[in-house]
Design a protein around this motif. Structure first.
Motif, PDB file in Angstrom:
ATOM      1  N   ARG A   1       0.823  -1.206   0.000  1.00 44.20           N
ATOM      2  CA  ARG A   1       0.000   0.000   0.000  1.00 44.20           C
ATOM      3  C   ARG A   1       0.861   1.263   0.000  1.00 44.20           C
ATOM      4  O   ARG A   1       0.519   2.263  -0.615  1.00 44.20           O
ATOM      5  CB  ARG A   1      -0.918  -0.009   1.220  1.00 44.20           C
ATOM      6  N   ASP A   2       1.979   1.210   0.707  1.00 43.42           N
ATOM      7  CA  ASP A   2       2.858   2.379   0.763  1.00 43.42           C
ATOM      8  C   ASP A   2       3.399   2.721  -0.625  1.00 43.42           C
ATOM      9  O   ASP A   2       3.505   3.894  -0.984  1.00 43.42           O
ATOM     10  CB  ASP A   2       4.024   2.122   1.719  1.00 43.42           C
ATOM     11  N   ASP A   3       3.756   1.684  -1.392  1.00 47.28           N
ATOM     12  CA  ASP A   3       4.272   1.901  -2.735  1.00 47.28           C
ATOM     13  C   ASP A   3       3.201   2.506  -3.642  1.00 47.28           C
ATOM     14  O   ASP A   3       3.467   3.433  -4.409  1.00 47.28           O
ATOM     15  CB  ASP A   3       4.775   0.582  -3.342  1.00 47.28           C
ATOM     16  N   LYS A   4       1.999   1.995  -3.544  1.00 48.28           N
ATOM     17  CA  LYS A   4       0.914   2.525  -4.366  1.00 48.28           C
ATOM     18  C   LYS A   4       0.579   3.961  -3.975  1.00 48.28           C
ATOM     19  O   LYS A   4       0.277   4.789  -4.845  1.00 48.28           O
ATOM     20  CB  LYS A   4      -0.325   1.636  -4.235  1.00 48.28           C
ATOM     21  N   ALA A   5       0.645   4.242  -2.696  1.00 48.78           N
ATOM     22  CA  ALA A   5       0.396   5.612  -2.236  1.00 48.78           C
ATOM     23  C   ALA A   5       1.460   6.553  -2.771  1.00 48.78           C
ATOM     24  O   ALA A   5       1.165   7.682  -3.184  1.00 48.78           O
ATOM     25  CB  ALA A   5       0.372   5.652  -0.707  1.00 48.78           C
ATOM     26  N   LEU A   6       2.712   6.082  -2.786  1.00 48.31           N
ATOM     27  CA  LEU A   6       3.797   6.887  -3.336  1.00 48.31           C
ATOM     28  C   LEU A   6       3.573   7.153  -4.815  1.00 48.31           C
ATOM     29  O   LEU A   6       3.759   8.280  -5.286  1.00 48.31           O
ATOM     30  CB  LEU A   6       5.132   6.170  -3.128  1.00 48.31           C
ATOM     31  N   HIS A   7       3.151   6.131  -5.540  1.00 47.30           N
ATOM     32  CA  HIS A   7       2.897   6.297  -6.968  1.00 47.30           C
ATOM     33  C   HIS A   7       1.752   7.271  -7.221  1.00 47.30           C
ATOM     34  O   HIS A   7       1.802   8.065  -8.169  1.00 47.30           O
ATOM     35  CB  HIS A   7       2.588   4.938  -7.608  1.00 47.30           C
TER      36      HIS A   7
ATOM     37  N   GLY B   1       1.681  14.768  -8.622  1.00 42.05           N
ATOM     38  CA  GLY B   1       2.716  15.765  -8.865  1.00 42.05           C
ATOM     39  C   GLY B   1       2.940  16.014 -10.339  1.00 42.05           C
ATOM     40  O   GLY B   1       3.107  17.168 -10.779  1.00 42.05           O
ATOM     41  N   LEU B   2       2.928  14.933 -11.127  1.00 41.12           N
ATOM     42  CA  LEU B   2       3.081  15.074 -12.581  1.00 41.12           C
ATOM     43  C   LEU B   2       1.913  15.846 -13.184  1.00 41.12           C
ATOM     44  O   LEU B   2       2.107  16.690 -14.071  1.00 41.12           O
ATOM     45  CB  LEU B   2       3.188  13.688 -13.229  1.00 41.12           C
ATOM     46  N   ALA B   3       0.705  15.572 -12.703  1.00 45.77           N
ATOM     47  CA  ALA B   3      -0.470  16.273 -13.218  1.00 45.77           C
ATOM     48  C   ALA B   3      -0.380  17.768 -12.927  1.00 45.77           C
ATOM     49  O   ALA B   3      -0.678  18.605 -13.792  1.00 45.77           O
ATOM     50  CB  ALA B   3      -1.741  15.681 -12.603  1.00 45.77           C
ATOM     51  N   ILE B   4       0.070  18.110 -11.718  1.00 47.94           N
ATOM     52  CA  ILE B   4       0.227  19.525 -11.357  1.00 47.94           C
ATOM     53  C   ILE B   4       1.323  20.165 -12.210  1.00 47.94           C
ATOM     54  O   ILE B   4       1.176  21.293 -12.698  1.00 47.94           O
ATOM     55  CB  ILE B   4       0.547  19.663  -9.859  1.00 47.94           C
ATOM     56  N   ALA B   5       2.432  19.435 -12.387  1.00 48.00           N
ATOM     57  CA  ALA B   5       3.537  19.953 -13.195  1.00 48.00           C
ATOM     58  C   ALA B   5       3.104  20.186 -14.636  1.00 48.00           C
ATOM     59  O   ALA B   5       3.465  21.201 -15.257  1.00 48.00           O
ATOM     60  CB  ALA B   5       4.714  18.989 -13.144  1.00 48.00           C
ATOM     61  N   LEU B   6       2.308  19.268 -15.182  1.00 49.39           N
ATOM     62  CA  LEU B   6       1.815  19.423 -16.552  1.00 49.39           C
ATOM     63  C   LEU B   6       0.918  20.648 -16.677  1.00 49.39           C
ATOM     64  O   LEU B   6       0.934  21.342 -17.699  1.00 49.39           O
ATOM     65  CB  LEU B   6       1.044  18.166 -16.980  1.00 49.39           C
ATOM     66  N   ALA B   7       0.134  20.913 -15.646  1.00 54.04           N
ATOM     67  CA  ALA B   7      -0.782  22.059 -15.682  1.00 54.04           C
ATOM     68  C   ALA B   7      -0.035  23.384 -15.574  1.00 54.04           C
ATOM     69  O   ALA B   7      -0.429  24.379 -16.205  1.00 54.04           O
ATOM     70  CB  ALA B   7      -1.805  21.936 -14.553  1.00 54.04           C
TER      71      ALA B   7
ATOM     72  N   VAL C   1      -2.946  15.394 -22.304  1.00 56.29           N
ATOM     73  CA  VAL C   1      -3.954  14.360 -22.033  1.00 56.29           C
ATOM     74  C   VAL C   1      -3.544  13.036 -22.662  1.00 56.29           C
ATOM     75  O   VAL C   1      -3.666  11.972 -22.039  1.00 56.29           O
ATOM     76  CB  VAL C   1      -5.337  14.812 -22.558  1.00 56.29           C
ATOM     77  N   VAL C   2      -3.049  13.077 -23.900  1.00 49.21           N
ATOM     78  CA  VAL C   2      -2.594  11.858 -24.584  1.00 49.21           C
ATOM     79  C   VAL C   2      -1.454  11.212 -23.802  1.00 49.21           C
ATOM     80  O   VAL C   2      -1.437   9.998 -23.576  1.00 49.21           O
ATOM     81  CB  VAL C   2      -2.152  12.178 -26.029  1.00 49.21           C
ATOM     82  N   PHE C   3      -0.493  12.041 -23.396  1.00 48.13           N
ATOM     83  CA  PHE C   3       0.655  11.520 -22.642  1.00 48.13           C
ATOM     84  C   PHE C   3       0.206  10.905 -21.323  1.00 48.13           C
ATOM     85  O   PHE C   3       0.599   9.780 -20.976  1.00 48.13           O
ATOM     86  CB  PHE C   3       1.660  12.640 -22.376  1.00 48.13           C
ATOM     87  N   PHE C   4      -0.591  11.626 -20.569  1.00 44.82           N
ATOM     88  CA  PHE C   4      -0.991  11.154 -19.248  1.00 44.82           C
ATOM     89  C   PHE C   4      -1.846   9.884 -19.363  1.00 44.82           C
ATOM     90  O   PHE C   4      -1.689   8.945 -18.574  1.00 44.82           O
ATOM     91  CB  PHE C   4      -1.768  12.246 -18.510  1.00 44.82           C
TER      92      PHE C   4
ATOM     93  N   ILE D   1      10.479   8.930 -18.524  1.00 45.64           N
ATOM     94  CA  ILE D   1      10.068  10.335 -18.552  1.00 45.64           C
ATOM     95  C   ILE D   1      11.265  11.222 -18.237  1.00 45.64           C
ATOM     96  O   ILE D   1      11.525  12.220 -18.928  1.00 45.64           O
ATOM     97  CB  ILE D   1       8.927  10.589 -17.550  1.00 45.64           C
ATOM     98  N   ALA D   2      12.011  10.856 -17.188  1.00 47.76           N
ATOM     99  CA  ALA D   2      13.208  11.621 -16.822  1.00 47.76           C
ATOM    100  C   ALA D   2      14.247  11.553 -17.933  1.00 47.76           C
ATOM    101  O   ALA D   2      14.891  12.558 -18.262  1.00 47.76           O
ATOM    102  CB  ALA D   2      13.792  11.077 -15.518  1.00 47.76           C
ATOM    103  N   GLY D   3      14.416  10.373 -18.541  1.00 43.71           N
ATOM    104  CA  GLY D   3      15.375  10.227 -19.624  1.00 43.71           C
ATOM    105  C   GLY D   3      15.026  11.078 -20.824  1.00 43.71           C
ATOM    106  O   GLY D   3      15.897  11.723 -21.428  1.00 43.71           O
ATOM    107  N   ALA D   4      13.740  11.102 -21.183  1.00 41.53           N
ATOM    108  CA  ALA D   4      13.293  11.920 -22.315  1.00 41.53           C
ATOM    109  C   ALA D   4      13.508  13.397 -22.026  1.00 41.53           C
ATOM    110  O   ALA D   4      13.942  14.159 -22.900  1.00 41.53           O
ATOM    111  CB  ALA D   4      11.817  11.649 -22.608  1.00 41.53           C
ATOM    112  N   LEU D   5      13.225  13.816 -20.793  1.00 45.83           N
ATOM    113  CA  LEU D   5      13.417  15.216 -20.411  1.00 45.83           C
ATOM    114  C   LEU D   5      14.885  15.618 -20.544  1.00 45.83           C
ATOM    115  O   LEU D   5      15.209  16.679 -21.092  1.00 45.83           O
ATOM    116  CB  LEU D   5      12.937  15.435 -18.979  1.00 45.83           C
TER     117      LEU D   5
END
Length: 328
Positions: free
Chosen positions: A20-26, A32-38, A181-184, A277-281
């Motif tokens: 559960r901890d791992d899923k919560a982290l994900h 965070g990614l959604a906020i960053a994209l916005a 939206v396509v990426f996410f 994602i990090a590699g592409a960036l």
């Protein structure tokens, strides 16, 4: 009986469901990614961001095949590039709306992946990789000679059109919303595949294929399925990219594009969810902001790759995952 059951479960023990901890982290990472994209378009150039997202999706698709399927393809540019051509042609000459143009390119990549995958999975290891490279080179020379691709000129001035026939995406910021939206959506789909029973079997085949065969899994069917899924998502990235840059060219199907996505995956972290994602960036940022160095960009990329291999073989995200002792 208990020992036998434990033995039968061995191939997928390494890929057991996360806690559960791992899923919560994900979930936090996704939020965070959604906020960053916005917020990103408020700070950075939208076209640069869209390029990063397209290549991040491409790298995620490739990582699905290599990191979780254990199959190294040297020809993924074939699906990325052919989808780009078909999407551009459909938008420019058939007058299809953006969503239909993207879907047509993605479907083409899926069909190509099905045909090429059925041929390639007959061999393993380096022979598999060489077959994918040979098939991709066939696609490159076809693209060079075919009339609909425009040869060396490519397909230029691709119209972006109106999404669903109503929303104009001529403005970069509006188009960015579609690309995000396509990426996410693609990222969430890949995450779901990885953490599904299908994904667990893929990891078992990657880790110990003979053992998976002995347990009764139809290994070739799983390999073909993940190959087609990877090709389809790579095609989705390529088809979207054609509308972003309003161009489809030979660069998209060149062997160097296949090498570039391998580099993105390894630098970010092969076999991690967020590594590509990090590699592409990193790679796209280097290509964009180091462009004044000309051909030296390739040398710099090579140096970065060597440093990654020597200092942290797990890649950028893999290193953080090891430090945090959490799967990323």
């Amino acid at each position: 009986m208990a020992d036998t059951a434990a033995l039968d479960a061995a191939p997928i023990a390494a890929s057991r469901p996360e806690g559960r901890d791992d899923k919560a982290l994900h979930r936090k990472v996704f939020a965070g990614l959604a906020i960053a994209l916005a917020l990103a378009p408020l700070v950075l150039y939208p076209v640069f961001l869209m390029k990063v997202l397209c290549f991040a999706l491409f790298a995620l698709a490739f990582n699905l095949l290599l990191g979780y399927g254990g199959l190294l393809s040297f020809g993924h540019a074939a699906y990325f590039g052919m989808a780009s051509y078909v999407s551009a042609y459909a938008a420019k000459h058939w007058g299809l709306t953006p969503e239909l143009a993207i879907l047509s390119g993605t479907a083409t990549a899926a069909l190509l992946g099905l045909v090429f995958g059925a041929l390639a999975i007959r061999r393993q290891g380096i022979y598999f990789s060489m077959i994918t490279l040979a098939l991709a080179q066939m696609v490159f020379f076809f693209s060079l000679q075919a009339k609909f691709t425009g040869g060396e000129d490519g397909i230029q001035a691709v119209p972006r059109g109106n999404l669903f026939g109503a929303i104009s995406i001529a403005d970069d910021r509006v188009l960015y919303g579609l690309v995000a939206v396509v990426f996410f959506g693609g990222m969430l789909l890949i995450y779901r595949i990885i953490h599904s029973p299908f994904g667990q079997v893929l990891k078992a085949i990657r880790d110990n294929e003979p053992r998976a065969v002995s347990l009764g899994y139809r290994v070739n069917q799983y390999k073909l399925a993940v190959f087609v899924l990877s090709a389809t998502l790579a095609g989705l990235a390529g088809a979207t990219k054609a509308l972003v840059f309003q161009l489809a060219s030979l660069t998209d199907v060149h062997w160097s594009m296949s090498g570039e996505v391998v580099l993105m995956t390894l630098v970010g972290g092969m076999g991690t969810v967020f590594g590509p994602i990090a590699g592409a960036l990193v790679i796209v940022t280097m290509e964009t902001y180091l462009a004044p160095f000309g051909a030296w960009v390739t040398v710099i990329q090579g140096a970065v790759f060597v440093l990654c291999v020597l200092l942290f073989r797990e890649g950028i995200v893999g290193l953080f995952a090891r430090i945090l002792k959490k799967p990323l």
